[in-house]
Design a protein around this motif. Structure first.
Motif, PDB file in Angstrom:
ATOM      1  N   GLY A  17       0.827  -1.253   0.028  1.00 18.72           N
ATOM      2  CA  GLY A  17       0.072  -0.047   0.049  1.00 18.72           C
ATOM      3  C   GLY A  17       0.910   1.260   0.203  1.00 18.72           C
ATOM      4  N   ARG A  18       1.916   1.390   0.760  1.00 19.55           N
ATOM      5  CA  ARG A  18       2.838   2.385   0.827  1.00 19.55           C
ATOM      6  C   ARG A  18       3.504   2.694  -0.533  1.00 19.55           C
ATOM      7  NH1 ARG A  18       3.440  -0.353   5.716  1.00 19.55           N
ATOM      8  NH2 ARG A  18       2.494   0.858   7.510  1.00 19.55           N
ATOM      9  N   GLN A  19       3.944   1.459  -1.183  1.00 23.19           N
ATOM     10  CA  GLN A  19       4.644   1.811  -2.561  1.00 23.19           C
ATOM     11  C   GLN A  19       3.641   2.031  -3.394  1.00 23.19           C
ATOM     12  OE1 GLN A  19       7.986   1.261  -2.969  1.00 23.19           O
ATOM     13  NE2 GLN A  19       7.213   2.232  -5.016  1.00 23.19           N
ATOM     14  N   GLY A  20       2.379   1.615  -3.304  1.00 23.89           N
ATOM     15  CA  GLY A  20       1.316   2.402  -4.227  1.00 23.89           C
ATOM     16  C   GLY A  20       1.030   3.752  -4.049  1.00 23.89           C
ATOM     17  N   TYR A  21       1.016   4.115  -2.747  1.00 20.61           N
ATOM     18  CA  TYR A  21       1.106   5.790  -2.692  1.00 20.61           C
ATOM     19  C   TYR A  21       2.079   6.431  -3.425  1.00 20.61           C
ATOM     20  CZ  TYR A  21      -0.258  10.184  -0.151  1.00 20.61           C
ATOM     21  OH  TYR A  21      -0.825  11.401   0.078  1.00 20.61           O
ATOM     22  N   LEU A  22       3.238   6.033  -3.237  1.00 24.92           N
ATOM     23  CA  LEU A  22       4.418   6.650  -3.930  1.00 24.92           C
ATOM     24  C   LEU A  22       4.466   6.467  -5.432  1.00 24.92           C
ATOM     25  CD1 LEU A  22       7.464   5.191  -1.792  1.00 24.92           C
ATOM     26  CD2 LEU A  22       6.366   7.523  -1.519  1.00 24.92           C
ATOM     27  N   ASP A  23       3.890   5.168  -6.116  1.00 29.17           N
ATOM     28  CA  ASP A  23       3.738   5.098  -7.347  1.00 29.17           C
ATOM     29  C   ASP A  23       2.728   5.861  -7.960  1.00 29.17           C
ATOM     30  OD1 ASP A  23       5.941   3.329  -7.129  1.00 29.17           O
ATOM     31  OD2 ASP A  23       4.502   1.429  -7.491  1.00 29.17           O
ATOM     32  N   PRO A  75      -5.314   9.487   2.867  1.00 25.88           N
ATOM     33  CA  PRO A  75      -6.482   9.267   2.092  1.00 25.88           C
ATOM     34  C   PRO A  75      -5.803   9.405   0.525  1.00 25.88           C
ATOM     35  CG  PRO A  75      -6.734  11.026   3.043  1.00 25.88           C
ATOM     36  CD  PRO A  75      -5.782  10.609   3.806  1.00 25.88           C
ATOM     37  N   LYS A  76      -6.378   8.516  -0.296  1.00 29.08           N
ATOM     38  CA  LYS A  76      -6.160   8.872  -1.632  1.00 29.08           C
ATOM     39  C   LYS A  76      -6.799  10.056  -2.145  1.00 29.08           C
ATOM     40  CE  LYS A  76      -6.435   3.943  -3.117  1.00 29.08           C
ATOM     41  NZ  LYS A  76      -7.214   2.924  -3.923  1.00 29.08           N
ATOM     42  N   THR A  77      -7.871  10.460  -1.864  1.00 28.31           N
ATOM     43  CA  THR A  77      -8.739  11.762  -2.348  1.00 28.31           C
ATOM     44  C   THR A  77      -7.810  12.919  -2.274  1.00 28.31           C
ATOM     45  OG1 THR A  77      -9.543  12.144   0.100  1.00 28.31           O
ATOM     46  CG2 THR A  77     -11.064  10.983  -1.641  1.00 28.31           C
ATOM     47  N   THR A  78      -7.097  12.963  -1.083  1.00 29.86           N
ATOM     48  CA  THR A  78      -6.059  14.382  -0.936  1.00 29.86           C
ATOM     49  C   THR A  78      -4.571  14.178  -1.568  1.00 29.86           C
ATOM     50  OG1 THR A  78      -5.278  13.819   1.300  1.00 29.86           O
ATOM     51  CG2 THR A  78      -7.264  14.983   1.030  1.00 29.86           C
ATOM     52  N   MET A  79      -4.136  13.028  -2.127  1.00 27.66           N
ATOM     53  CA  MET A  79      -2.823  12.578  -2.601  1.00 27.66           C
ATOM     54  C   MET A  79      -2.611  13.532  -3.803  1.00 27.66           C
ATOM     55  SD  MET A  79      -1.990   8.931  -3.933  1.00 27.66           S
ATOM     56  CE  MET A  79      -3.285   8.563  -4.787  1.00 27.66           C
ATOM     57  N   GLU A  80      -3.580  13.466  -4.702  1.00 26.42           N
ATOM     58  CA  GLU A  80      -3.286  14.308  -5.848  1.00 26.42           C
ATOM     59  C   GLU A  80      -2.894  15.749  -5.583  1.00 26.42           C
ATOM     60  OE1 GLU A  80      -5.167  15.012 -10.492  1.00 26.42           O
ATOM     61  OE2 GLU A  80      -6.039  13.740  -8.864  1.00 26.42           O
ATOM     62  N   GLY A 129     -11.044  16.212  -2.875  1.00 30.32           N
ATOM     63  CA  GLY A 129      -9.766  16.361  -2.050  1.00 30.32           C
ATOM     64  C   GLY A 129      -9.036  17.329  -2.184  1.00 30.32           C
ATOM     65  N   ARG A 130      -9.139  17.921  -3.429  1.00 31.02           N
ATOM     66  CA  ARG A 130      -8.686  19.273  -3.545  1.00 31.02           C
ATOM     67  C   ARG A 130      -9.124  20.514  -2.800  1.00 31.02           C
ATOM     68  NH1 ARG A 130     -10.112  23.837  -6.228  1.00 31.02           N
ATOM     69  NH2 ARG A 130     -11.819  22.807  -7.296  1.00 31.02           N
ATOM     70  N   LEU A 131     -10.508  20.547  -2.610  1.00 33.23           N
ATOM     71  CA  LEU A 131     -11.088  21.141  -1.820  1.00 33.23           C
ATOM     72  C   LEU A 131     -11.026  21.087  -0.466  1.00 33.23           C
ATOM     73  CD1 LEU A 131     -14.601  21.470  -3.803  1.00 33.23           C
ATOM     74  CD2 LEU A 131     -12.785  23.527  -3.621  1.00 33.23           C
ATOM     75  N   VAL A 132     -10.736  19.837   0.075  1.00 31.49           N
ATOM     76  CA  VAL A 132     -10.341  19.355   1.510  1.00 31.49           C
ATOM     77  C   VAL A 132      -9.075  19.951   1.635  1.00 31.49           C
ATOM     78  CG1 VAL A 132      -9.521  17.614   2.735  1.00 31.49           C
ATOM     79  CG2 VAL A 132     -11.671  17.157   1.615  1.00 31.49           C
ATOM     80  N   ASN A 133      -8.030  19.944   0.689  1.00 32.74           N
ATOM     81  CA  ASN A 133      -6.849  20.778   0.962  1.00 32.74           C
ATOM     82  C   ASN A 133      -7.062  22.071   1.218  1.00 32.74           C
ATOM     83  OD1 ASN A 133      -5.388  18.168   0.914  1.00 32.74           O
ATOM     84  ND2 ASN A 133      -4.895  18.491  -1.337  1.00 32.74           N
ATOM     85  N   GLU A 134      -7.798  22.530   0.277  1.00 33.10           N
ATOM     86  CA  GLU A 134      -7.960  24.350   0.434  1.00 33.10           C
ATOM     87  C   GLU A 134      -8.780  24.569   1.646  1.00 33.10           C
ATOM     88  OE1 GLU A 134      -9.362  28.170  -2.388  1.00 33.10           O
ATOM     89  OE2 GLU A 134      -9.828  26.129  -2.960  1.00 33.10           O
TER      90      GLU A 134
END
Length: 523
Positions: free
Chosen positions: A269-275, A342-347, A409-414
């Motif tokens: 899972g960690r590698q998946g986040y990095l990839d 979370p994946k949602t804010t990752m991008e 997720g972009r809005l979560v970050n903002e």
């Protein structure tokens, strides 16, 4: 191979040097005869000196050791990631212990949670194993590349072990002794820095440093409340777009807990986040020439934070490459608890820390040849973090966030950065407790509880810094709107971005002056 002199005397010597250089600047240059770029350099030098001078009134207020900063973790991280080393002096740590003791004697202590984390970090480093393993690995690599002999390697490893035993271990033991003797004197449920004598004035100064404006705590608080309300409206639109049945808080809970939005809490899972983060960055990097004329030489990589300084839910961060492009810039991610990632804010975070965010902005500044050297290394949080947050929104224009949940997720970050305006001022100017801050955060975001707690504890030890993101973003957006309005069809997005990035980091007043000058030339 040199560590800075970290004593108070060294700071005083540096300030005296800045004072003398500023005096010389004013005596030897006729300001009115300088061109725009040189007037900016002149003003920036004077600004840096005056801010530094004003800060002498609060020299004991900024915590020496806390869970976010401090040489106890920064030095090993630097040695492991950036520096080839075969010896290590303990002087820096010892100088900081002296300063921390002076600070404690004056009644200025970080919260108890900061002590507890620093104790854990120090215990993880005190035997020197992470540094020694890295040293030995670098020595072995030199043997493999046939740059040294095996006899040389044996000698270097012996010297490395001696350096760790004679210098590193005693320094960390000394630090641990002091931390454990002082931890019970720290407050377990503190409010912000206003609890300290002179704390209110210190916080106003920190707001000035981190926003480069004259905004008051009340004004910053109000801006935050308005931005939270605006962004919630955009969140509602996405909730309706994905046809979620429930109110916004229920949608927060869904996004925050549903398994589809998380990688497994495993090495895979960690590698998946990095990839996946790397893929988003690679895809967007290809589109940079459509939005920027100036592009960085330095390459970008995504890495997991080293185990000895990794914290569950702690924020991702960027570490600059070298000006000549020989060392990559690095986007670092804390991956010890994948449930807090979370994946949602990752991008959005990848764009903020990488391209077109910090990596681009810092690399371009370091590589500038058209300004004096000091401007290539200047740092203003409101500029760099404002640009990082602006970049998250810009990435949407560039084709990012095709998944509506990732756009959410972009809005979560903002909204996270808007909440910071409310919470930071609440903690340090309005008497909020850690619990008050966590409650407000929870009610207005879908960020995990682990991340929220780490965030609030960060604000408590770094007053004012969290306000720089949204204040900077709003200013860059305001300047862009001004340029678009005044130039109409003549507005060039590449030219605007090159104007923002092409002068290095600037206080907002000087940045606005630069943009207005660009608008004039375009007209």
């Amino acid at each position: 191979d040199k560590i800075d002199d970290l004593s108070k005397a060294a700071e005083e010597k540096e300030l005296a040097w800045y004072a003398e250089s500023t005096k010389e600047l004013k005596e030897k240059f006729d300001y009115d005869k300088l061109n725009d770029a040189d007037q900016t350099s002149y003003d920036l030098w004077v600004y840096q000196y005056e801010i530094m001078k004003e800060g002498t009134a609060f020299e004991n207020m900024d915590y020496v050791f806390d869970q976010m900063r401090g040489l106890h973790t920064r030095l090993p991280s630097y040695l492991i990631n950036f520096h080839k080393v075969d010896s290590l002096s303990d002087r820096g740590i010892d100088q900081l212990i002296v300063r921390a003791k002076e600070q404690a004697a004056a009644g200025i202590l970080p919260p108890k949670f900061a002590f507890e984390t620093v104790i854990i970090q120090t215990k993880g480093l005190k035997d020197g194993t992470p540094v020694l393993n890295d040293m030995n690995g670098k020595i072995d690599a030199l043997v493999t590349s046939e740059k040294i002999t095996s006899d040389d390697a044996a000698s270097l490893k012996e010297q490395s072990e001696k350096a760790i035993n004679d210098y590193f271990k005693p320094a960390y033991a000394n630090l641990l002794t002091w931390l454990e003797s002082e931890v019970d004197n720290a407050e377990a449920t503190p409010t912000g820095v206003s609890r300290h004598e002179n704390g209110k004035d210190f916080y106003n100064y920190r707001l000035k440093v981190f926003t480069t404006t004259g905004l008051t705590a009340d004004e910053v608080h109000e801006i935050g409340l308005k931005e939270v309300a605006r962004i919630k409206g955009e969140m509602m639109a996405i909730k309706e777009k994905v046809a979620f049945d429930g109110d916004l808080n229920a949608f927060f809970k869904f996004v925050n807990t549903d398994k589809q939005f998380f990688f497994p809490n495993t090495d895979e899972g960690r590698q998946g986040y990095l990839d996946e983060s790397t893929k988003y960055l690679d895809d967007l990097t290809k589109k940079l020439p459509d939005y920027f004329g100036i592009l960085p030489k330095a390459k970008l990589q995504v890495k997991r934070v080293e185990a000895f300084r990794e914290q569950d839910g702690a924020p991702q961060h960027y570490s600059a490459g070298t000006p000549d492009g020989s060392r990559k810039g690095t986007y670092y991610v804390h991956l010890s608890d994948m449930n807090a990632m979370p994946k949602t804010t990752m991008e959005g975070v990848a764009y903020h820390e990488g391209n077109p965010g910090h990596h681009m902005q810092i690399s371009i500044a370091q590589e500038l040849e058209s300004v004096p050297k000091f401007r290539t290394q200047a740092g203003f949080s409101v500029y760099s973090e404002g640009w990082g947050l602006y970049s998250e929104a810009l990435a949407k224009e560039m084709g990012g966030y095709q998944n509506p949940y990732y756009d959410f997720g972009r809005l979560v970050n903002e909204i996270w950065r808007a909440i910071r305006l409310v919470v930071d001022t609440g903690l340090h100017a309005k008497g909020w407790t850690e619990a008050d801050a966590i409650n407000y955060f929870t009610e207005n975001s879908s960020i995990s509880q682990g991340a929220i707690k780490a965030e609030v504890q960060r604000y408590m030890v770094m007053p004012g810094q969290a306000t720089s993101y949204k204040i900077g973003m709003l200013k860059i957006q305001e300047l862009r709107k001004m340029a678009e309005t005044e130039l109409g069809d003549k507005f060039d997005i590449k030219g605007f971005h090159d104007t923002i990035l092409g002068g290095g980091a600037l206080p907002l007043e000087l940045l606005e002056r630069r943009v207005k000058a660009w608008i004039s030339t375009q007209k």
